[in-house]
Design an enzyme around this catalytic site. Structure first.
Site, PDB file in Angstrom:
ATOM      1  CG  HIS A  97     -89.508 -12.233 -89.348  1.00 44.16           C
ATOM      2  ND1 HIS A  97     -90.227 -13.244 -88.769  1.00 44.16           N
ATOM      3  CD2 HIS A  97     -88.443 -12.020 -88.532  1.00 44.16           C
ATOM      4  CE1 HIS A  97     -89.619 -13.650 -87.665  1.00 44.16           C
ATOM      5  NE2 HIS A  97     -88.529 -12.915 -87.502  1.00 44.16           N
ATOM      6  CG  HIS A 127     -90.728 -17.974 -95.799  1.00 40.15           C
ATOM      7  ND1 HIS A 127     -90.857 -18.349 -97.111  1.00 40.15           N
ATOM      8  CD2 HIS A 127     -91.768 -17.154 -95.543  1.00 40.15           C
ATOM      9  CE1 HIS A 127     -91.934 -17.785 -97.619  1.00 40.15           C
ATOM     10  NE2 HIS A 127     -92.506 -17.040 -96.699  1.00 40.15           N
ATOM     11  CG  HIS A 153     -88.701 -15.039 -91.335  1.00 41.44           C
ATOM     12  ND1 HIS A 153     -88.778 -14.289 -92.491  1.00 41.44           N
ATOM     13  CD2 HIS A 153     -89.879 -15.692 -91.252  1.00 41.44           C
ATOM     14  CE1 HIS A 153     -89.952 -14.464 -93.066  1.00 41.44           C
ATOM     15  NE2 HIS A 153     -90.635 -15.334 -92.344  1.00 41.44           N
ATOM     16  CD  GLU A 192     -93.989 -14.073 -92.833  1.00 38.17           C
ATOM     17  OE1 GLU A 192     -93.630 -14.631 -91.767  1.00 38.17           O
ATOM     18  OE2 GLU A 192     -93.838 -14.598 -93.948  1.00 38.17           O
ATOM     19  CG  HIS A 224     -94.648 -26.381 -92.378  1.00 40.36           C
ATOM     20  ND1 HIS A 224     -94.654 -26.625 -91.024  1.00 40.36           N
ATOM     21  CD2 HIS A 224     -95.104 -25.115 -92.528  1.00 40.36           C
ATOM     22  CE1 HIS A 224     -95.080 -25.553 -90.383  1.00 40.36           C
ATOM     23  NE2 HIS A 224     -95.364 -24.625 -91.281  1.00 40.36           N
TER      24      HIS A 224
END
Length: 444
Positions: free
Chosen positions: A370, A340, A376, A346, A297
């Site tokens: 976050h 993460h 998260h 974020e 990803h």
């Protein structure tokens, strides 16, 4: 919209380019051969709007010349006003490192309380300080009526406006911009504008202090990809020569507070202009997505539309990132966003649809934050579904447009965001509680 509200735009073609525009009702309004002649055509006044220091290198030097009926200096003194929830006081409540999520921010009914774009501005979070020209703020706008005989500008920084509900007809000193959901608009520092709405409107704003938004470098991607310069639009000159006997109000956001000055004429009296410091808009549907075609990803930085750079190479004050419809084809890969912890902050918002990592609780018109090093990732339902999914080419995020304001600052949430708005989802953490251990040392 009436005929006088026709929006005419021109292609931006590239950041830093020089634009030339004049209202067709006054051909030849732009002076020839020099910026500030002794007498301007049509008896206009020349006025320069500078978005950078005079001595900045040419690639970053930003300014425009405006040729207007009266100069903007013609107004009564500014006085402080108190009419909304704007702030840059990041210490009004205690810090909160938890994962935070907000339900859709509620728009008051016009019958209960009329809010235009300015009175409907609310600061949600931010960091830094406008006086030192280093920082950002995230605002929410909630409005149900148009701005009448008043305009707004930020002396503190650039406004990146992301409408989520309702169209915005934005009149600027440079011309008009019609901005709809799935489009964005950037009104740069010092530019005066007024917002007309057609019913209820809601959206998000990222304000940056001290720098301007620009396209990210492409590096190994090459010459093409992400947001293409040719898809950005700037307005064409449009003016009104209108006296306002009852008074026109000019509102300035200065050092985080609002000040109002009065004058007896419309500030949108620019007949012609030229320069490279302009407002602009962009349709997010034009974004050219870059994605993984083998495995794993990719980091969300591949979806960066605009960046506001810091003095540290590769580290932004803030990036504006989107998660548009695309194909997912990565093999041997857990395809949703990975779990993460990040040295960045974020803030995410949802314009429409269902975000793939949290399809239920994250709603259009809401948001999540976050903070630095706060863990998260996908909720338990998403994890179980993606772990068992057959890996074949699939469409991701059709009918959806989510975005992220990512910042190198540690963001503080305001009192309005934590308490006053009544939209904070206090059960957000529960979406991860059903996650269970699958560990089995005897089975690789």
């Amino acid at each position: 919209m009436c005929a006088c509200c026709v929006v005419i735009l021109q292609y931006m073609s590239g950041f830093g380019n020089e634009f030339v525009s004049e209202d067709p009702r006054c051909p030849g309004a732009l002076p020839e051969g020099q910026n500030n002649p002794q007498i301007c055509p049509y008896g206009l006044y020349a006025e320069q709007l500078s978005g950078s220091a005079f001595t900045c290198p040419r690639p970053t030097n930003k300014r425009s010349w405006l040729y207007r009926i009266l100069p903007s200096v013609c107004h009564k003194p500014f006085e402080c006003i108190h009419e909304n929830q704007l702030t840059h006081d990041w210490d009004e409540v205690e810090p909160d490192p938890n994962q935070l999520r907000w339900k859709p921010f509620e728009i008051p009914k016009a019958s209960q309380r009329k809010l235009d774009f300015v009175s409907g501005l609310h600061t949600l979070c931010g960091a830094g300080e406008p006086r030192s020209r280093n920082g950002i703020a995230v605002h929410i706008f909630l409005c149900n009526t148009s701005m009448i005989n008043r305009c707004f500008y930020s002396s503190d920084g650039d406004f990146l406006i992301v409408p989520q509900q309702g169209k915005l007809l934005i009149t600027t000193e440079f011309g008009k911009l019609l901005v709809e959901p799935s489009e964005i608009c950037v009104i740069q520092q010092g530019m005066r504008f007024s917002v007309e709405v057609f019913g209820e409107a809601r959206g998000y704003i990222l304000e940056v202090y001290g720098v301007h938004f620009e396209l990210p470098d492409l590096g190994p991607i090459g010459a093409n990809g992400l947001a293409n310069p040719r898809d950005f639009l700037v307005p064409v000159a449009w003016y009104e020569d209108r006296q306002v006997p009852g008074g026109y109000t000019v509102i300035s956001k200065y050092q985080g507070k609002l000040f109002a000055a009065h004058q007896d004429f419309s500030p949108f009296n620019v007949v012609a202009w030229h320069g490279n410091y302009t407002p602009y808009k962009y349709n997010l549907d034009n974004f050219m997505v870059i994605n993984s075609v083998a495995f794993d990803h990719a980091d969300p930085s591949i979806f960066t539309v605009l960046t506001a750079k810091s003095t540290r190479p590769g580290v932004a004050l803030a990036d504006f990132v989107i998660f548009p419809p695309r194909w997912g084809v990565a093999n041997h890969t857990f395809r949703p966003p990975y779990y993460h912890r990040n040295c960045m902050s974020e803030f995410m918002g949802l314009i429409k649809g269902h975000y793939e990592a949290k399809e239920e609780g994250f709603q259009p018109g809401g948001g999540s934050l976050h903070s630095m090093m706060t863990p998260h990732g996908p909720d338990s339902e998403c994890f179980e579904k993606a772990s068992k999914a057959k890996l074949e080419p699939e469409r991701v995020a059709d009918g959806t447009m989510a975005f992220m304001f990512e910042s190198s600052f540690s963001l503080a949430v305001t009192k309005w965001g934590l308490k006053t708005s009544n939209c904070l989802d206090k059960s957000y953490y529960k979406c991860w509680e059903p996650l269970k251990s699958h560990f089995n040392p005897r089975n690789k």
